[in-house]
Design a protein around this motif. Structure first.
Motif, mmCIF file in Angstrom:
data_model
loop_
_atom_site.group_PDB
_atom_site.id
_atom_site.type_symbol
_atom_site.label_atom_id
_atom_site.label_comp_id
_atom_site.label_asym_id
_atom_site.label_seq_id
_atom_site.Cartn_x
_atom_site.Cartn_y
_atom_site.Cartn_z
ATOM 1 N N TYR A 36 38.138 31.084 86.687
ATOM 2 C CA TYR A 36 39.589 30.993 86.493
ATOM 3 C C TYR A 36 39.918 29.893 85.484
ATOM 4 O O TYR A 36 40.693 30.090 84.546
ATOM 5 C CB TYR A 36 40.254 30.721 87.841
ATOM 6 C CG TYR A 36 41.763 30.714 87.787
ATOM 7 C CD1 TYR A 36 42.478 31.890 87.969
ATOM 8 C CD2 TYR A 36 42.459 29.539 87.550
ATOM 9 C CE1 TYR A 36 43.861 31.890 87.926
ATOM 10 C CE2 TYR A 36 43.838 29.535 87.504
ATOM 11 C CZ TYR A 36 44.529 30.711 87.694
ATOM 12 O OH TYR A 36 45.903 30.701 87.644
ATOM 13 N N VAL A 37 39.320 28.739 85.694
ATOM 14 C CA VAL A 37 39.610 27.593 84.830
ATOM 15 C C VAL A 37 39.086 27.833 83.415
ATOM 16 O O VAL A 37 39.734 27.467 82.434
ATOM 17 C CB VAL A 37 39.005 26.310 85.448
ATOM 18 C CG1 VAL A 37 39.010 25.171 84.450
ATOM 19 C CG2 VAL A 37 39.803 25.921 86.687
ATOM 20 N N GLU A 40 41.570 30.068 81.817
ATOM 21 C CA GLU A 40 42.793 29.314 81.598
ATOM 22 C C GLU A 40 42.657 28.397 80.388
ATOM 23 O O GLU A 40 43.523 28.334 79.525
ATOM 24 C CB GLU A 40 43.079 28.503 82.861
ATOM 25 C CG GLU A 40 44.526 28.236 83.108
ATOM 26 C CD GLU A 40 44.739 27.507 84.423
ATOM 27 O OE1 GLU A 40 43.762 27.053 85.040
ATOM 28 O OE2 GLU A 40 45.900 27.375 84.817
ATOM 29 N N ASP A 45 44.468 35.308 80.130
ATOM 30 C CA ASP A 45 45.352 35.527 81.272
ATOM 31 C C ASP A 45 44.550 35.446 82.561
ATOM 32 O O ASP A 45 44.124 36.447 83.126
ATOM 33 C CB ASP A 45 46.032 36.893 81.143
ATOM 34 C CG ASP A 45 47.221 37.004 82.098
ATOM 35 O OD1 ASP A 45 47.344 36.144 82.990
ATOM 36 O OD2 ASP A 45 48.021 37.934 81.932
ATOM 37 N N ALA A 46 44.344 34.224 83.011
ATOM 38 C CA ALA A 46 43.525 33.991 84.196
ATOM 39 C C ALA A 46 44.159 34.607 85.439
ATOM 40 O O ALA A 46 43.453 35.111 86.315
ATOM 41 C CB ALA A 46 43.319 32.497 84.400
ATOM 42 N N ASP A 47 45.467 34.613 85.492
ATOM 43 C CA ASP A 47 46.148 35.171 86.661
ATOM 44 C C ASP A 47 45.914 36.663 86.789
ATOM 45 O O ASP A 47 45.790 37.193 87.888
ATOM 46 C CB ASP A 47 47.656 34.905 86.576
ATOM 47 C CG ASP A 47 47.957 33.427 86.729
ATOM 48 O OD1 ASP A 47 47.191 32.738 87.424
ATOM 49 O OD2 ASP A 47 48.941 32.967 86.139
ATOM 50 N N ARG A 54 46.183 32.049 91.817
ATOM 51 C CA ARG A 54 47.324 31.162 91.541
ATOM 52 C C ARG A 54 48.185 30.996 92.794
ATOM 53 O O ARG A 54 48.617 29.888 93.120
ATOM 54 C CB ARG A 54 48.153 31.744 90.386
ATOM 55 C CG ARG A 54 49.490 31.069 90.153
ATOM 56 C CD ARG A 54 49.370 29.608 89.764
ATOM 57 N NE ARG A 54 48.641 29.422 88.503
ATOM 58 C CZ ARG A 54 48.310 28.216 88.012
ATOM 59 N NH1 ARG A 54 48.636 27.117 88.663
ATOM 60 N NH2 ARG A 54 47.646 28.124 86.891
ATOM 61 N N HIS A 67 41.391 22.470 91.500
ATOM 62 C CA HIS A 67 41.718 23.186 90.276
ATOM 63 C C HIS A 67 42.146 22.227 89.174
ATOM 64 O O HIS A 67 41.708 22.326 88.035
ATOM 65 C CB HIS A 67 42.834 24.198 90.561
ATOM 66 C CG HIS A 67 43.466 24.761 89.329
ATOM 67 N ND1 HIS A 67 44.656 24.294 88.841
ATOM 68 C CD2 HIS A 67 43.050 25.715 88.472
ATOM 69 C CE1 HIS A 67 44.951 24.964 87.729
ATOM 70 N NE2 HIS A 67 44.000 25.827 87.485
ATOM 71 N N GLU A 68 42.972 21.266 89.542
ATOM 72 C CA GLU A 68 43.479 20.345 88.534
ATOM 73 C C GLU A 68 42.368 19.490 87.934
ATOM 74 O O GLU A 68 42.307 19.297 86.723
ATOM 75 C CB GLU A 68 44.577 19.459 89.134
ATOM 76 C CG GLU A 68 45.927 20.151 89.059
ATOM 77 C CD GLU A 68 46.956 19.481 89.958
ATOM 78 O OE1 GLU A 68 46.771 18.305 90.306
ATOM 79 O OE2 GLU A 68 47.951 20.145 90.305
ATOM 80 N N LEU A 71 40.147 21.758 85.791
ATOM 81 C CA LEU A 71 40.816 22.115 84.539
ATOM 82 C C LEU A 71 40.800 20.930 83.568
ATOM 83 O O LEU A 71 40.557 21.093 82.374
ATOM 84 C CB LEU A 71 42.255 22.557 84.829
ATOM 85 C CG LEU A 71 43.056 23.045 83.628
ATOM 86 C CD1 LEU A 71 42.396 24.255 82.979
ATOM 87 C CD2 LEU A 71 44.482 23.386 84.027
ATOM 88 N N ARG A 75 38.886 21.122 80.025
ATOM 89 C CA ARG A 75 39.655 20.856 78.806
ATOM 90 C C ARG A 75 39.074 19.680 78.037
ATOM 91 O O ARG A 75 39.087 19.665 76.808
ATOM 92 C CB ARG A 75 41.119 20.595 79.159
ATOM 93 C CG ARG A 75 41.835 21.900 79.457
ATOM 94 C CD ARG A 75 43.329 21.717 79.527
ATOM 95 N NE ARG A 75 43.996 23.021 79.572
ATOM 96 C CZ ARG A 75 45.098 23.279 80.274
ATOM 97 N NH1 ARG A 75 45.667 22.305 80.939
ATOM 98 N NH2 ARG A 75 45.642 24.463 80.263
#
Ligand SMILES: [Zn+2]
Length: 80
Positions: A36-37, A40, A45-47, A54, A67-68, A71, A75
């Motif tokens: 997912y990350v 993202e 479109d990870a969703d 999500r 997740h945060e 991510l 990044r």
């Protein structure tokens, strides 16, 4: 809500089938979180790719925190 053995079996089936519904367990969330990350961070479109994740993040502070930080890490690894 029933026996643990029963929910464990459903979890196993869910893993084999992939995400099918809006409700993910924390285990399923964790299993999909890397992908997912990645999506993202890549601007995909990870969703759409991983439905329900999500929604789970929004309802689950523990997974949201995971997740945060993931991510943020991904990044920081991507320098483009
Ligand atoms: Zn969770």
């Amino acid at each position: 809500m029933n026996a643990d053995a029963n929910s464990g079996r459903e979890d196993l089936i869910a893993r084999m089938l992939g995400p099918t519904g809006p409700e993910l367990t924390c285990d399923e969330c964790f299993a999909q979180l890397d992908r997912y990350v990645d999506l993202e961070a890549a601007g995909a479109d990870a969703d759409a790719a991983i439905s329900g994740l999500r929604a789970h993040l929004e309802g689950c502070p523990a997974c949201r925190e995971d997740h945060e930080s993931l991510l943020e890490y991904v990044r920081s690894e991507r320098t483009d």
